[in-house]
Design a protein around this motif. Structure first.
Motif, short mmCIF file in Angstrom:
data_model
loop_
_atom_site.label_atom_id
_atom_site.label_comp_id
_atom_site.label_asym_id
_atom_site.label_seq_id
_atom_site.Cartn_x
_atom_site.Cartn_y
_atom_site.Cartn_z
N ALA A 39 0.81 -1.22 0.00
CA ALA A 39 0.00 0.00 0.00
C ALA A 39 0.85 1.27 0.00
CB ALA A 39 -0.95 0.00 1.20
N VAL A 40 2.03 1.23 0.60
CA VAL A 40 2.86 2.45 0.72
C VAL A 40 4.07 2.42 -0.23
CG1 VAL A 40 2.14 2.86 3.10
CG2 VAL A 40 4.25 1.58 2.66
N ARG A 41 4.11 1.45 -1.12
CA ARG A 41 5.24 1.34 -2.05
C ARG A 41 5.43 2.66 -2.78
NH1 ARG A 41 4.51 -3.57 -4.35
NH2 ARG A 41 5.94 -4.41 -2.83
N GLY A 42 6.68 3.14 -2.83
CA GLY A 42 6.98 4.41 -3.47
C GLY A 42 6.95 5.59 -2.51
N LYS A 43 6.24 5.43 -1.39
CA LYS A 43 6.16 6.51 -0.39
C LYS A 43 7.02 6.20 0.83
CE LYS A 43 1.57 6.41 -0.59
NZ LYS A 43 0.16 6.60 -0.31
N ALA A 44 7.13 4.91 1.14
CA ALA A 44 7.85 4.49 2.35
C ALA A 44 8.35 3.07 2.16
CB ALA A 44 6.91 4.55 3.55
N ARG A 45 9.26 2.67 3.03
CA ARG A 45 9.74 1.28 3.02
C ARG A 45 9.25 0.58 4.27
NH1 ARG A 45 16.02 1.12 1.50
NH2 ARG A 45 15.65 -1.10 1.70
N VAL A 46 9.03 -0.70 4.13
CA VAL A 46 8.64 -1.54 5.26
C VAL A 46 9.69 -2.64 5.37
CG1 VAL A 46 6.88 -3.06 6.21
CG2 VAL A 46 6.20 -1.01 4.93
N VAL A 47 10.26 -2.77 6.55
CA VAL A 47 11.36 -3.71 6.76
C VAL A 47 11.05 -4.57 7.98
CG1 VAL A 47 13.85 -3.90 7.12
CG2 VAL A 47 12.92 -1.91 5.95
N LYS A 48 11.33 -5.88 7.86
CA LYS A 48 11.15 -6.77 8.99
C LYS A 48 12.52 -7.06 9.61
CE LYS A 48 8.11 -10.17 8.54
NZ LYS A 48 7.02 -9.88 9.45
N VAL A 49 12.60 -6.96 10.94
CA VAL A 49 13.86 -7.22 11.64
C VAL A 49 13.62 -8.31 12.67
CG1 VAL A 49 15.61 -6.26 13.17
CG2 VAL A 49 14.75 -4.88 11.27
N ASN A 50 14.31 -9.43 12.50
CA ASN A 50 14.20 -10.55 13.44
C ASN A 50 15.05 -10.22 14.67
OD1 ASN A 50 14.76 -13.02 14.83
ND2 ASN A 50 14.18 -14.15 13.00
N ILE A 51 14.40 -10.09 15.83
CA ILE A 51 15.12 -9.67 17.04
C ILE A 51 16.14 -10.71 17.51
CG2 ILE A 51 13.31 -8.12 17.85
CD1 ILE A 51 12.78 -10.41 20.02
N ASP A 52 15.93 -11.97 17.16
CA ASP A 52 16.89 -13.00 17.57
C ASP A 52 18.16 -12.93 16.74
OD1 ASP A 52 15.27 -14.04 19.61
OD2 ASP A 52 14.13 -15.22 18.16
N LYS A 53 18.04 -12.47 15.48
CA LYS A 53 19.21 -12.38 14.60
C LYS A 53 19.82 -10.98 14.62
CE LYS A 53 17.62 -16.00 11.54
NZ LYS A 53 16.62 -16.25 10.51
N ASN A 54 19.09 -10.01 15.13
CA ASN A 54 19.56 -8.61 15.16
C ASN A 54 19.36 -8.03 16.55
OD1 ASN A 54 20.03 -8.02 12.13
ND2 ASN A 54 18.03 -9.02 12.20
N GLN A 55 19.99 -8.67 17.53
CA GLN A 55 19.80 -8.26 18.92
C GLN A 55 20.29 -6.84 19.18
OE1 GLN A 55 21.60 -11.45 21.14
NE2 GLN A 55 19.82 -12.78 20.86
N ALA A 56 21.33 -6.40 18.47
CA ALA A 56 21.86 -5.06 18.69
C ALA A 56 20.82 -4.00 18.33
CB ALA A 56 23.14 -4.85 17.87
N ALA A 57 20.15 -4.17 17.21
CA ALA A 57 19.11 -3.21 16.79
C ALA A 57 17.94 -3.24 17.78
CB ALA A 57 18.63 -3.52 15.37
N ALA A 58 17.55 -4.42 18.21
CA ALA A 58 16.44 -4.54 19.17
C ALA A 58 16.80 -3.86 20.49
CB ALA A 58 16.10 -6.01 19.39
N GLN A 59 18.04 -4.02 20.94
CA GLN A 59 18.46 -3.39 22.18
C GLN A 59 18.58 -1.88 22.02
OE1 GLN A 59 22.01 -5.65 22.96
NE2 GLN A 59 20.95 -7.10 24.27
N GLN A 60 19.11 -1.44 20.88
CA GLN A 60 19.30 -0.01 20.62
C GLN A 60 17.97 0.75 20.75
OE1 GLN A 60 21.01 0.73 16.75
NE2 GLN A 60 20.91 2.94 16.98
N PHE A 61 16.88 0.12 20.30
CA PHE A 61 15.58 0.79 20.32
C PHE A 61 14.66 0.24 21.41
CE2 PHE A 61 17.42 1.64 16.23
CZ PHE A 61 17.38 3.03 16.26
N GLN A 62 15.27 -0.47 22.39
CA GLN A 62 14.56 -0.96 23.57
C GLN A 62 13.28 -1.70 23.22
OE1 GLN A 62 14.44 2.85 25.27
NE2 GLN A 62 16.57 2.78 25.87
N VAL A 63 13.41 -2.63 22.27
CA VAL A 63 12.26 -3.46 21.90
C VAL A 63 12.12 -4.53 22.96
CG1 VAL A 63 11.37 -5.07 20.18
CG2 VAL A 63 12.57 -2.99 19.45
#
Length: 98
Positions: A39-63
């Motif tokens: 629905a938002v293609r061209g206006k925004a990006r949607v990205v999935k981040v697996n918290i088990d594989k990307n623990q640093a990103a999850a911790q950085q944003f206090q998920v």
């Protein structure tokens, strides 16, 4: 391939879906997230981040719960929402911040 930090520096909105493979609500949200991305293609990006594989990103944003949705633009957090949410709400938030 761009890093997570490069990705969220984008001048257009980037919705990040922090999820885990073992999370039931995350699996339920997967088709909704795909519909939002279409629905938002061209206006925004949607990205999935697996918290088990990307623990640093999850911790950085206090998920602390999955799924957690965070909308970024120019590296800043514009909006965040832990838990499930409907497609109309997600698309509306992205469009409001486009």
């Amino acid at each position: 391939m761009e890093t997570f930090n490069q990705l969220i520096q984008s001048g257009s909105p980037v919705l990040v879906d922090f999820y885990a493979d073992w999370c039931g609500p995350c699996k339920a949200m997967a088709p909704v997230v795909k519909e939002v991305a279409d629905a938002v293609r061209g206006k925004a990006r949607v990205v999935k981040v697996n918290i088990d594989k990307n623990q640093a990103a999850a911790q950085q944003f206090q998920v602390q719960a999955v799924p957690t949705f965070i909308l970024f633009k120019n590296g800043k957090v514009l909006w965040r929402h832990p838990g499930m949410i409907d497609k109309t709400s997600l698309v509306g938030i992205i469009e409001k911040n486009s």
